[in-house]
Design a protein around this motif. Structure first.
Motif, PDB file in Angstrom:
ATOM      1  N   LEU A   1      67.570 -23.275   7.593  1.00 57.53           N
ATOM      2  CA  LEU A   1      67.958 -22.038   6.898  1.00 57.53           C
ATOM      3  C   LEU A   1      69.228 -22.240   6.075  1.00 57.53           C
ATOM      4  O   LEU A   1      69.341 -21.730   4.951  1.00 57.53           O
ATOM      5  N   PHE A   2      70.182 -22.981   6.638  1.00 59.47           N
ATOM      6  CA  PHE A   2      71.430 -23.247   5.912  1.00 59.47           C
ATOM      7  C   PHE A   2      71.165 -24.076   4.662  1.00 59.47           C
ATOM      8  O   PHE A   2      71.705 -23.776   3.582  1.00 59.47           O
ATOM      9  N   VAL A   3      70.337 -25.102   4.775  1.00 63.27           N
ATOM     10  CA  VAL A   3      70.031 -25.952   3.621  1.00 63.27           C
ATOM     11  C   VAL A   3      69.291 -25.146   2.553  1.00 63.27           C
ATOM     12  O   VAL A   3      69.596 -25.247   1.346  1.00 63.27           O
ATOM     13  N   LEU A   4      68.319 -24.321   2.963  1.00 57.52           N
ATOM     14  CA  LEU A   4      67.592 -23.494   1.999  1.00 57.52           C
ATOM     15  C   LEU A   4      68.522 -22.484   1.332  1.00 57.52           C
ATOM     16  O   LEU A   4      68.421 -22.233   0.118  1.00 57.52           O
ATOM     17  N   LEU A   5      69.429 -21.909   2.118  1.00 51.81           N
ATOM     18  CA  LEU A   5      70.394 -20.966   1.545  1.00 51.81           C
ATOM     19  C   LEU A   5      71.280 -21.661   0.514  1.00 51.81           C
ATOM     20  O   LEU A   5      71.567 -21.095  -0.552  1.00 51.81           O
ATOM     21  N   ALA A   6      71.699 -22.891   0.811  1.00 51.32           N
ATOM     22  CA  ALA A   6      72.552 -23.620  -0.119  1.00 51.32           C
ATOM     23  C   ALA A   6      71.796 -23.977  -1.396  1.00 51.32           C
ATOM     24  O   ALA A   6      72.350 -23.895  -2.499  1.00 51.32           O
ATOM     25  N   ILE A   7      70.546 -24.369  -1.262  1.00 49.88           N
ATOM     26  CA  ILE A   7      69.758 -24.779  -2.432  1.00 49.88           C
ATOM     27  C   ILE A   7      69.485 -23.596  -3.354  1.00 49.88           C
ATOM     28  O   ILE A   7      69.628 -23.688  -4.573  1.00 49.88           O
ATOM     29  N   PHE A   8      69.100 -22.470  -2.761  1.00 50.44           N
ATOM     30  CA  PHE A   8      68.702 -21.311  -3.571  1.00 50.44           C
ATOM     31  C   PHE A   8      69.809 -20.257  -3.661  1.00 50.44           C
ATOM     32  O   PHE A   8      69.528 -19.103  -4.000  1.00 50.44           O
ATOM     33  N   ALA A   9      71.045 -20.653  -3.372  1.00 54.39           N
ATOM     34  CA  ALA A   9      72.159 -19.694  -3.382  1.00 54.39           C
ATOM     35  C   ALA A   9      72.309 -18.942  -4.701  1.00 54.39           C
ATOM     36  O   ALA A   9      72.496 -17.713  -4.691  1.00 54.39           O
ATOM     37  N   PRO A  10      72.257 -19.610  -5.860  1.00 52.01           N
ATOM     38  CA  PRO A  10      72.415 -18.861  -7.114  1.00 52.01           C
ATOM     39  C   PRO A  10      71.344 -17.795  -7.316  1.00 52.01           C
ATOM     40  O   PRO A  10      71.594 -16.777  -7.977  1.00 52.01           O
ATOM     41  N   LEU A  11      70.153 -18.017  -6.759  1.00 53.32           N
ATOM     42  CA  LEU A  11      69.067 -17.040  -6.903  1.00 53.32           C
ATOM     43  C   LEU A  11      69.187 -15.911  -5.881  1.00 53.32           C
ATOM     44  O   LEU A  11      68.739 -14.788  -6.144  1.00 53.32           O
TER      45      LEU A  11
END
Length: 311
Positions: free
Chosen positions: A48-58
């Motif tokens: 979840l943390f990695v996905l949040l970091a990847i898609f943070a701008p969106l």
């Protein structure tokens, strides 16, 4: 009598069938981790943390740099608006949406943790690989350097390295934190490679006249990476915490526009704890949860790869 023989034969048949299926060490470790609630919890938090970091701008609901409510901030009177419609976590001292900055901060936090860990792994593997491959005076020299680095507490070592730079920045934090892991990875790889020296496949390759470089790169090094990979997972958690500590002490990135959890925590803890303590609580909770996820995952991976835990 036949019944007794059949009972003794059953475990042997199970071992034979498992060997016939060709379960690798990695496959067995993955199966054990999928059966472990601790590993699953750590894996879910990490993913979840990695996905949040990847898609943070969106995912950020607002522009993290937009000072939308700056006119409502009055630092002289100690006023920083809290939660309100459209701003679930309120704003910071520049009137920027704190939720958006917290989400985008995951990207910078992951970047700091991963780069610091990678640099520590690379340098540590070079030192540990040289010590384990050559031995002798090379091993003695490198290990004495490693012992000196280990003599310092990790945070004190990071502070000393960060203080050497005239102008603190995100890269100075990454370099300072990465040096903490160098002696750990060096000792781990060196110890694993020394154990591989006396293994049957290395002795066989040596007796066949295989060159030292080929033995090290093809036989010793690949079989010595298990502990390093496990330690890298655990070091990711400590890297994030150490970076936050440097920011708290004023040795982090001074750029106020950069959203990074450690920087947000350090600034809020130093300046706004009496005015709006939530500005420190939110990034602190995020750091704790992510560090816990990496720690649970790393410990579960260590147990899964441990031969003593195989059944």
């Amino acid at each position: 009598m036949n019944t007794l023989l059949n009972k003794k034969k059953e475990p042997i048949d199970k071992l034979a069938s498992a060997a016939a299926r060709g379960h690798s060490l990695g496959g067995e470790a993955l199966r054990r981790m999928l059966r472990s609630p601790v590993a699953i919890t750590g894996g879910v938090i990490t993913i979840l943390f990695v996905l949040l970091a990847i898609f943070a701008p969106l995912l950020a609901p607002k522009d993290p740099l937009a000072r939308s409510l700056q006119d409502k901030v009055n630092m002289g009177r100690g006023i920083i608006p809290g939660a309100m419609p459209g701003y679930p976590l309120g704003v910071d001292d520049f009137g920027r949406d704190f939720l958006s900055r917290l989400i985008v901060g995951a990207q910078q936090t992951l970047l700091v943790g991963v780069l610091a860990t990678l640099i520590g792994v690379v340098i540590g593997m070079i030192l540990g690989g040289l010590a384990g491959a050559f031995g002798g005076w090379v091993d003695t020299l490198i290990m004495r350097i490693v012992d000196v680095m280990l003599a310092f507490p990790s945070l004190l070592l990071a502070i000393s390295i960060a203080a050497l730079f005239a102008k603190p920045s995100q890269w100075t934090v990454i370099l300072a934190v990465s040096m903490i892991g160098v002696p750990i990875f060096a000792r781990l790889l060196r110890g694993s490679m020394l154990a591989q020296r006396t293994s049957d496949h290395v002795l066989a390759a040596t007796s066949l006249g295989v060159k030292r470089g080929a033995i090290v790169l093809r036989h010793m090094l690949p079989n010595s990476l298990g502990p390093v990979i496990v330690q890298a997972t655990l070091t990711l958690a400590t890297s994030i915490i150490e970076a936050a500590a440097l920011s708290f002490l004023g040795l982090g990135d001074p750029d106020p526009s950069r959203a990074e959890w450690g920087l947000m925590l350090g600034k809020a803890a130093r300046q706004f704890l009496d005015i709006r303590p939530e500005l420190a609580y939110y990034p602190a909770i995020a750091i704790i949860v992510v560090a816990l996820g990496f720690t649970l995952l790393g410990e579960s991976l260590r147990e899964a790869l441990d031969p003593k835990n195989r059944r």
